[in-house]
Write a protein that holds these residues in place. Structure first.
Motif, PDB file in Angstrom:
ATOM      1  N   ALA A 369     -58.143  24.466-123.691  1.00 12.57           N
ATOM      2  CA  ALA A 369     -59.150  25.385-123.164  1.00 12.57           C
ATOM      3  C   ALA A 369     -60.238  24.637-122.409  1.00 12.57           C
ATOM      4  CB  ALA A 369     -59.764  26.193-124.307  1.00 12.57           C
ATOM      5  N   VAL A 370     -60.699  23.532-122.950  1.00 10.02           N
ATOM      6  CA  VAL A 370     -61.724  22.733-122.280  1.00 10.02           C
ATOM      7  C   VAL A 370     -61.209  22.226-120.943  1.00 10.02           C
ATOM      8  CG1 VAL A 370     -63.007  20.556-122.368  1.00 10.02           C
ATOM      9  CG2 VAL A 370     -62.977  22.068-124.356  1.00 10.02           C
ATOM     10  N   SER A 371     -59.993  21.695-120.936  1.00  9.35           N
ATOM     11  CA  SER A 371     -59.411  21.171-119.702  1.00  9.35           C
ATOM     12  C   SER A 371     -59.271  22.266-118.652  1.00  9.35           C
ATOM     13  CB  SER A 371     -58.047  20.551-120.006  1.00  9.35           C
ATOM     14  OG  SER A 371     -57.412  20.118-118.822  1.00  9.35           O
ATOM     15  N   ALA A 372     -58.784  23.452-119.086  1.00 10.30           N
ATOM     16  CA  ALA A 372     -58.594  24.560-118.145  1.00 10.30           C
ATOM     17  C   ALA A 372     -59.924  25.066-117.601  1.00 10.30           C
ATOM     18  CB  ALA A 372     -57.838  25.691-118.836  1.00 10.30           C
ATOM     19  N   LEU A 373     -60.929  25.177-118.467  1.00 12.57           N
ATOM     20  CA  LEU A 373     -62.244  25.637-118.011  1.00 12.57           C
ATOM     21  C   LEU A 373     -62.856  24.669-117.020  1.00 12.57           C
ATOM     22  CD1 LEU A 373     -63.795  27.099-121.287  1.00 12.57           C
ATOM     23  CD2 LEU A 373     -63.782  28.248-119.059  1.00 12.57           C
ATOM     24  N   ARG A 374     -62.796  23.396-117.325  1.00 13.31           N
ATOM     25  CA  ARG A 374     -63.365  22.397-116.417  1.00 13.31           C
ATOM     26  C   ARG A 374     -62.673  22.448-115.050  1.00 13.31           C
ATOM     27  NH1 ARG A 374     -66.434  18.295-118.980  1.00 13.31           N
ATOM     28  NH2 ARG A 374     -66.036  16.972-117.183  1.00 13.31           N
ATOM     29  N   HIS A 375     -61.351  22.507-115.060  1.00  9.66           N
ATOM     30  CA  HIS A 375     -60.589  22.532-113.813  1.00  9.66           C
ATOM     31  C   HIS A 375     -60.906  23.795-113.010  1.00  9.66           C
ATOM     32  CE1 HIS A 375     -57.206  21.707-111.124  1.00  9.66           C
ATOM     33  NE2 HIS A 375     -56.853  22.976-111.263  1.00  9.66           N
ATOM     34  N   ALA A 376     -60.950  24.940-113.682  1.00  9.03           N
ATOM     35  CA  ALA A 376     -61.198  26.206-112.988  1.00  9.03           C
ATOM     36  C   ALA A 376     -62.609  26.243-112.406  1.00  9.03           C
ATOM     37  CB  ALA A 376     -60.987  27.377-113.945  1.00  9.03           C
ATOM     38  N   LEU A 377     -63.587  25.802-113.178  1.00  5.08           N
ATOM     39  CA  LEU A 377     -64.969  25.813-112.695  1.00  5.08           C
ATOM     40  C   LEU A 377     -65.137  24.913-111.475  1.00  5.08           C
ATOM     41  CD1 LEU A 377     -66.942  25.753-116.060  1.00  5.08           C
ATOM     42  CD2 LEU A 377     -67.053  27.545-114.317  1.00  5.08           C
ATOM     43  N   MET A 378     -64.576  23.722-111.530  1.00  2.00           N
ATOM     44  CA  MET A 378     -64.698  22.794-110.408  1.00  2.00           C
ATOM     45  C   MET A 378     -64.047  23.367-109.164  1.00  2.00           C
ATOM     46  SD  MET A 378     -63.993  19.239-112.483  1.00  2.00           S
ATOM     47  CE  MET A 378     -63.590  18.345-110.977  1.00  2.00           C
ATOM     48  N   GLY A 379     -62.853  23.956-109.334  1.00  3.97           N
ATOM     49  CA  GLY A 379     -62.144  24.494-108.188  1.00  3.97           C
ATOM     50  C   GLY A 379     -62.875  25.672-107.566  1.00  3.97           C
ATOM     51  N   LEU A 380     -63.359  26.599-108.374  1.00  6.08           N
ATOM     52  CA  LEU A 380     -64.062  27.765-107.852  1.00  6.08           C
ATOM     53  C   LEU A 380     -65.380  27.385-107.198  1.00  6.08           C
ATOM     54  CD1 LEU A 380     -63.432  30.303-110.774  1.00  6.08           C
ATOM     55  CD2 LEU A 380     -62.493  30.439-108.463  1.00  6.08           C
ATOM     56  N   ARG A 381     -66.084  26.458-107.768  1.00 10.29           N
ATOM     57  CA  ARG A 381     -67.357  26.039-107.184  1.00 10.29           C
ATOM     58  C   ARG A 381     -67.152  25.286-105.877  1.00 10.29           C
ATOM     59  NH1 ARG A 381     -70.459  24.154-112.779  1.00 10.29           N
ATOM     60  NH2 ARG A 381     -71.198  26.243-113.355  1.00 10.29           N
ATOM     61  N   GLU A 382     -66.099  24.488-105.795  1.00  7.92           N
ATOM     62  CA  GLU A 382     -65.809  23.787-104.553  1.00  7.92           C
ATOM     63  C   GLU A 382     -65.489  24.771-103.431  1.00  7.92           C
ATOM     64  OE1 GLU A 382     -62.693  21.029-105.256  1.00  7.92           O
ATOM     65  OE2 GLU A 382     -63.939  19.665-106.459  1.00  7.92           O
ATOM     66  N   ARG A 383     -64.712  25.805-103.771  1.00  6.65           N
ATOM     67  CA  ARG A 383     -64.353  26.794-102.744  1.00  6.65           C
ATOM     68  C   ARG A 383     -65.545  27.627-102.320  1.00  6.65           C
ATOM     69  NH1 ARG A 383     -59.461  26.967-105.701  1.00  6.65           N
ATOM     70  NH2 ARG A 383     -60.057  28.793-106.944  1.00  6.65           N
ATOM     71  N   ALA A 384     -66.500  27.807-103.272  1.00  6.97           N
ATOM     72  CA  ALA A 384     -67.673  28.622-102.951  1.00  6.97           C
ATOM     73  C   ALA A 384     -68.764  27.844-102.232  1.00  6.97           C
ATOM     74  CB  ALA A 384     -68.247  29.210-104.240  1.00  6.97           C
ATOM     75  N   ALA A 385     -68.658  26.509-102.218  1.00  5.58           N
ATOM     76  CA  ALA A 385     -69.706  25.689-101.611  1.00  5.58           C
ATOM     77  C   ALA A 385     -69.697  25.867-100.089  1.00  5.58           C
ATOM     78  CB  ALA A 385     -69.476  24.231-101.954  1.00  5.58           C
ATOM     79  N   PRO A 386     -70.900  25.886 -99.454  1.00 11.50           N
ATOM     80  CA  PRO A 386     -70.951  26.066 -97.998  1.00 11.50           C
ATOM     81  C   PRO A 386     -70.418  24.840 -97.255  1.00 11.50           C
ATOM     82  CG  PRO A 386     -73.132  25.621 -98.928  1.00 11.50           C
ATOM     83  CD  PRO A 386     -72.198  25.798-100.086  1.00 11.50           C
TER      84      PRO A 386
END
Length: 386
Positions: A369-386
């Motif tokens: 769960a920790v690994s999946a959360l970290r990976h998902a958060l990083m990916g979504l934030r990178e895509r949302a970054a301007p």
């Protein structure tokens, strides 16, 4: 392919194999399958004996008399019977109900239905930790207040109410105290005598028992009258008619017996796992604790995440079974009313997840769960970054 990590125990728990084994003995011809109301033959007597054994198992966990346990189809029906049944039966004495804005929908929607019948409801706002204070309750009490309904443990936050103090306020003003304890069984000590509770709703499927079965504790008192909601046969001392589901009742009884034996140890182990999960996310910026972990049950954890959308985060976590809030409200695109009720900003409420752990959660589950959360958060934030 590995199965998803299950972190939605607050929505429902898997049936404990020991409970399932007990249930299987009450289904087929070679088991105790008969109608427990059939008192003209041995199979019926044995079924009745199984029902009464389970009634005692449930009563023992909460320090009640078995005669005070009324079987229902679940905690939702128990909440309905407590609120509607009590207020309709006592409407000549007063029509005022006090509850909170972050109760389970089974209480909130029932209270709203009572409002449409002419009853008056006062909706208490909780504090930032999701608790209702005795002082706020005292300020809401009126001469015509008949019933106070407040939950023991909140299903989205894990926050714990001081039921004894709240019951003392209710009784000081001549009102009856109802407690929704669906999320509390096996998580915190429950004692209807010491806590001075009059009515308490219980669920089977929140404590490793089957779905479709619950109970309402009704204190034995000549002044505590309930009007039945379901008629036909006068079962359960006239409070809830219908053929009793022996296999489900036996399962709930066994689940409550196991909670009495193992609940405290379960929660200690789960607390260690929750802390390990939090430690694994500690270095990630923008993680907000909607749950006050210092005062909540350890099995429920509500977290908000900056820079992401909650539904997108859920989609990115396909291998983790969790939720954005109560299962009874999961079809809504609105933020959780519980999070709004404790003052969480709409943006963060829409980016919040409830992770709930249980008896079968493992160290490996937490690591995944920790690994999946970290990976998902990083990916979504990178895509949302301007």
């Amino acid at each position: 392919m590995s199965s998803p990590v299950y972190l939605d125990y607050a929505a429902t728990t898997p049936v404990d194999p020991r409970v399932a084994e007990v249930m299987s003995r009450h289904l087929t011809l070679d088991g105790t399958f008969a109608n427990p109301a059939s008192r003209s033959h041995m199979p019926g007597w044995l079924a009745e004996q199984a029902v009464e054994n389970a009634r005692r198992q449930v009563a023992d966990l909460i320090n009640a008399d078995p005669r005070e346990i009324v079987w229902t189809s679940g905690a939702t029906e128990a909440d309905n019977l407590a609120l509607i049944g009590y207020l309709r039966a006592n409407r000549e004495r007063g029509r005022h109900l006090v509850t909170s804005t972050i109760e389970h929908k089974a209480v909130i929607d029932t209270a709203k239905a009572l409002e449409s019948e002419g009853f008056d409801v006062t909706w208490l706002a909780p504090d930032a930790g999701g608790r209702t204070s005795p002082e706020r309750l005292a300020a809401a009490m009126r001469p015509d207040t008949q019933l106070v309904s407040l939950m023991a443990v909140n299903n989205e936050l894990g926050s714990i109410n001081d039921i004894s103090a709240l019951a003392e306020v209710a009784h000081a003003h001549g009102a009856v105290m109802h407690v929704d304890a669906a999320q509390a069984v096996g998580r915190i000590p429950l004692d209807v005598r010491d806590q001075d509770i009059d009515l308490m709703s219980l669920s089977g499927h929140k404590v490793y028992g089957p779905k479709g079965i619950g109970a309402l504790f009704v204190k034995r008192s000549p002044e505590l009258r309930l009007q039945a909601l379901i008629h036909g046969g006068g079962h359960e001392r006239g409070m809830r008619s219908g053929t009793l589901a022996t296999h489900q009742i036996a399962g709930m009884g066994e689940a409550f017996a196991l909670a009495a034996q193992e609940g405290a140890a379960d929660q200690t182990r789960i607390g260690v796992l929750r802390d390990r999960l939090l430690a694994g996310l500690a270095d990630i910026p923008g993680v907000h604790h909607n749950t006050d972990t210092a005062t909540a049950v350890p099995n429920i954890l509500n977290l908000g995440f900056d820079g992401v959308d909650g539904e997108s985060l859920l989609m990115a976590l396909r291998d983790i079974a969790l939720s954005t809030g109560s299962a009874c409200n999961s079809a809504s695109v609105e933020p959780s009313y519980v999070l709004k009720g404790i003052g969480v900003p709409r943006r963060l409420a829409l980016a919040s997840l409830r992770l709930s752990l249980g008896r079968f959660t493992s160290d490996e589950d937490i690591e995944r769960a920790v690994s999946a959360l970290r990976h998902a958060l990083m990916g979504l934030r990178e895509r949302a970054a301007p």
